[in-house]
Write a protein that holds these residues in place. Structure first.
Motif, PDB file in Angstrom:
ATOM      1  N   GLN A  16       0.664  -1.237   0.032  1.00  0.00           N
ATOM      2  CA  GLN A  16       0.022   0.001  -0.014  1.00  0.00           C
ATOM      3  C   GLN A  16       0.891   1.442  -0.040  1.00  0.00           C
ATOM      4  O   GLN A  16       0.545   2.303  -0.715  1.00  0.00           O
ATOM      5  CB  GLN A  16      -1.071   0.187   1.402  1.00  0.00           C
ATOM      6  N   HIS A  19       2.627   1.782  -3.643  1.00  0.00           N
ATOM      7  CA  HIS A  19       1.957   2.129  -4.480  1.00  0.00           C
ATOM      8  C   HIS A  19       1.640   3.546  -4.328  1.00  0.00           C
ATOM      9  O   HIS A  19       1.460   4.457  -4.964  1.00  0.00           O
ATOM     10  CB  HIS A  19       0.561   1.253  -4.615  1.00  0.00           C
ATOM     11  N   GLN A  20       1.357   4.075  -3.157  1.00  0.00           N
ATOM     12  CA  GLN A  20       0.927   5.451  -2.678  1.00  0.00           C
ATOM     13  C   GLN A  20       2.146   6.368  -3.086  1.00  0.00           C
ATOM     14  O   GLN A  20       2.010   7.414  -3.554  1.00  0.00           O
ATOM     15  CB  GLN A  20       0.712   5.587  -1.372  1.00  0.00           C
ATOM     16  N   GLN A  23       2.349   6.598  -7.093  1.00  0.00           N
ATOM     17  CA  GLN A  23       1.378   6.977  -7.803  1.00  0.00           C
ATOM     18  C   GLN A  23       1.338   8.239  -8.744  1.00  0.00           C
ATOM     19  O   GLN A  23       0.740   8.300  -9.937  1.00  0.00           O
ATOM     20  CB  GLN A  23       0.085   6.774  -7.093  1.00  0.00           C
ATOM     21  N   ASN A  24       2.143   9.278  -8.242  1.00  0.00           N
ATOM     22  CA  ASN A  24       1.948  10.439  -8.901  1.00  0.00           C
ATOM     23  C   ASN A  24       3.285  10.632  -9.941  1.00  0.00           C
ATOM     24  O   ASN A  24       3.453  11.860 -10.521  1.00  0.00           O
ATOM     25  CB  ASN A  24       2.067  11.634  -7.907  1.00  0.00           C
ATOM     26  N   SER A  26       5.184   8.361 -12.793  1.00  0.00           N
ATOM     27  CA  SER A  26       5.194   7.293 -13.401  1.00  0.00           C
ATOM     28  C   SER A  26       6.595   6.775 -14.092  1.00  0.00           C
ATOM     29  O   SER A  26       6.731   5.896 -14.586  1.00  0.00           O
ATOM     30  CB  SER A  26       4.128   7.242 -14.616  1.00  0.00           C
ATOM     31  N   ASP A  56       1.393  -4.498 -11.284  1.00  0.00           N
ATOM     32  CA  ASP A  56       0.742  -3.202 -11.708  1.00  0.00           C
ATOM     33  C   ASP A  56       1.160  -1.754 -11.521  1.00  0.00           C
ATOM     34  O   ASP A  56       0.516  -0.815 -11.830  1.00  0.00           O
ATOM     35  CB  ASP A  56      -0.419  -3.296 -10.114  1.00  0.00           C
ATOM     36  N   ILE A  57       2.521  -1.958 -11.298  1.00  0.00           N
ATOM     37  CA  ILE A  57       3.162  -0.517 -11.126  1.00  0.00           C
ATOM     38  C   ILE A  57       3.218  -0.042 -12.624  1.00  0.00           C
ATOM     39  O   ILE A  57       3.281   1.423 -12.663  1.00  0.00           O
ATOM     40  CB  ILE A  57       4.650  -0.759 -10.559  1.00  0.00           C
ATOM     41  N   ARG A  61       8.118   2.323 -16.245  1.00  0.00           N
ATOM     42  CA  ARG A  61       8.998   2.881 -15.062  1.00  0.00           C
ATOM     43  C   ARG A  61      10.214   1.865 -15.118  1.00  0.00           C
ATOM     44  O   ARG A  61       9.878   0.435 -15.378  1.00  0.00           O
ATOM     45  CB  ARG A  61       8.385   2.831 -13.781  1.00  0.00           C
TER      46      ARG A  61
END
Length: 96
Positions: A16, A19-20, A23-24, A26, A56-57, A61
């Motif tokens: 979690q 990913h947070q 997320q902004n 890429s 899922d990333i 990247r």
């Protein structure tokens, strides 16, 4: 071993937060060091990849998942740790 069970239990939180964090941005490279790979009961690299949902990333990247370990007495640095150090130094230089 109890501490490995605890580490396994914390993977959803690590997922979690990772990913947070990314997320902004890429294009921010991601380097995950899977330490203690020499210990019995350690998650294998594919299990860590799945638990952190690294697929899922995104494809744009740079992403690295490196299995590492360090001698208990700290007397030697494994080649995987040296490789990780060189990789991180290279990524820092590329982003400057």
């Amino acid at each position: 071993m109890e501490f490995l069970e605890t580490d396994h239990a914390r993977l959803p939180v690590a997922k979690q937060l990772l990913h947070q964090l990314i997320q902004n941005n890429s294009t921010l490279p991601v380097v995950v060091l899977a330490n203690k790979q020499d210990l019995e009961g350690a998650y294998c690299i594919t299990d860590i990849h799945d638990a952190l949902a690294l697929s899922d990333i995104g494809d744009e990247r740079k992403m690295f998942l490196i299995g590492t370990h360090v001698a208990e007495d700290g007397s030697e640095i494994s080649s995987s740790m040296k490789d990780a150090k060189e990789l991180i130094a290279q990524l820092v230089l590329e982003t400057q």
